[in-house]
Scaffold this motif. Structure first.
Motif, mmCIF file in Angstrom:
data_model
loop_
_atom_site.group_PDB
_atom_site.id
_atom_site.type_symbol
_atom_site.label_atom_id
_atom_site.label_comp_id
_atom_site.label_asym_id
_atom_site.label_seq_id
_atom_site.Cartn_x
_atom_site.Cartn_y
_atom_site.Cartn_z
ATOM 1 N N GLN A 109 43.319 41.596 -3.433
ATOM 2 C CA GLN A 109 42.181 40.874 -3.988
ATOM 3 C C GLN A 109 40.878 41.640 -3.755
ATOM 4 O O GLN A 109 40.001 41.667 -4.626
ATOM 5 C CB GLN A 109 42.093 39.476 -3.392
ATOM 6 N N LEU A 110 40.762 42.269 -2.605
ATOM 7 C CA LEU A 110 39.571 43.064 -2.307
ATOM 8 C C LEU A 110 39.460 44.233 -3.282
ATOM 9 O O LEU A 110 38.380 44.509 -3.805
ATOM 10 C CB LEU A 110 39.611 43.574 -0.866
ATOM 11 N N ALA A 111 40.561 44.911 -3.536
ATOM 12 C CA ALA A 111 40.555 46.034 -4.473
ATOM 13 C C ALA A 111 40.134 45.565 -5.869
ATOM 14 O O ALA A 111 39.364 46.242 -6.558
ATOM 15 C CB ALA A 111 41.922 46.682 -4.525
ATOM 16 N N ALA A 127 35.657 44.535 -10.080
ATOM 17 C CA ALA A 127 35.116 43.463 -10.918
ATOM 18 C C ALA A 127 33.604 43.323 -10.773
ATOM 19 O O ALA A 127 32.903 43.134 -11.769
ATOM 20 C CB ALA A 127 35.799 42.145 -10.584
ATOM 21 N N VAL A 128 33.090 43.409 -9.563
ATOM 22 C CA VAL A 128 31.653 43.212 -9.345
ATOM 23 C C VAL A 128 30.826 44.273 -10.083
ATOM 24 O O VAL A 128 29.903 43.923 -10.834
ATOM 25 C CB VAL A 128 31.321 43.147 -7.836
ATOM 26 N N PRO A 129 31.114 45.565 -9.950
ATOM 27 C CA PRO A 129 30.331 46.549 -10.721
ATOM 28 C C PRO A 129 30.521 46.402 -12.237
ATOM 29 O O PRO A 129 29.579 46.615 -13.003
ATOM 30 C CB PRO A 129 30.861 47.905 -10.248
ATOM 31 N N LEU A 132 31.066 43.593 -13.936
ATOM 32 C CA LEU A 132 30.258 42.456 -14.367
ATOM 33 C C LEU A 132 28.768 42.799 -14.332
ATOM 34 O O LEU A 132 28.006 42.406 -15.233
ATOM 35 C CB LEU A 132 30.546 41.237 -13.497
ATOM 36 N N THR A 133 28.344 43.533 -13.327
ATOM 37 C CA THR A 133 26.946 43.950 -13.243
ATOM 38 C C THR A 133 26.583 44.848 -14.422
ATOM 39 O O THR A 133 25.519 44.685 -15.037
ATOM 40 C CB THR A 133 26.686 44.688 -11.917
ATOM 41 N N ALA A 134 27.455 45.782 -14.759
ATOM 42 C CA ALA A 134 27.210 46.658 -15.909
ATOM 43 C C ALA A 134 27.126 45.839 -17.197
ATOM 44 O O ALA A 134 26.285 46.116 -18.060
ATOM 45 C CB ALA A 134 28.308 47.712 -16.016
ATOM 46 N N GLY A 135 27.974 44.848 -17.324
ATOM 47 C CA GLY A 135 27.926 43.979 -18.498
ATOM 48 C C GLY A 135 26.597 43.255 -18.615
ATOM 49 O O GLY A 135 26.027 43.145 -19.705
ATOM 50 N N LEU A 136 26.085 42.773 -17.494
ATOM 51 C CA LEU A 136 24.785 42.104 -17.512
ATOM 52 C C LEU A 136 23.656 43.065 -17.871
ATOM 53 O O LEU A 136 22.726 42.700 -18.593
ATOM 54 C CB LEU A 136 24.508 41.464 -16.153
#
Length: 57
Positions: free
Chosen positions: A9-11, A16-18, A20-24
């Motif tokens: 899950q950590l991997a 996922a976090v970067p 989603l940030t790039a998408g924003l």
């Protein structure tokens, strides 16, 4: 929850976090391109006038 499941899950979250940030960032850039400078000036002027004379509306 065992260690291997937590690491999995950590991997996933580390990707996922970067993503989603790039998408924003992309959506923000697209939205910014859709605003016309004349509309921005008009909106800022309207906002300023409403702040000075709030009983107008």
């Amino acid at each position: 929850m065992d260690l291997s499941q937590a690491q999995s899950q950590l991997a996933l979250m580390q990707w996922a976090v970067p993503a989603l940030t790039a998408g924003l960032v992309v959506l923000n850039a697209v939205h910014g391109e859709q605003q016309r400078p004349s509309q921005q000036v008009r909106g800022a002027l309207r906002h300023t006038l409403d702040a000075v004379n709030p009983q107008k509306r």
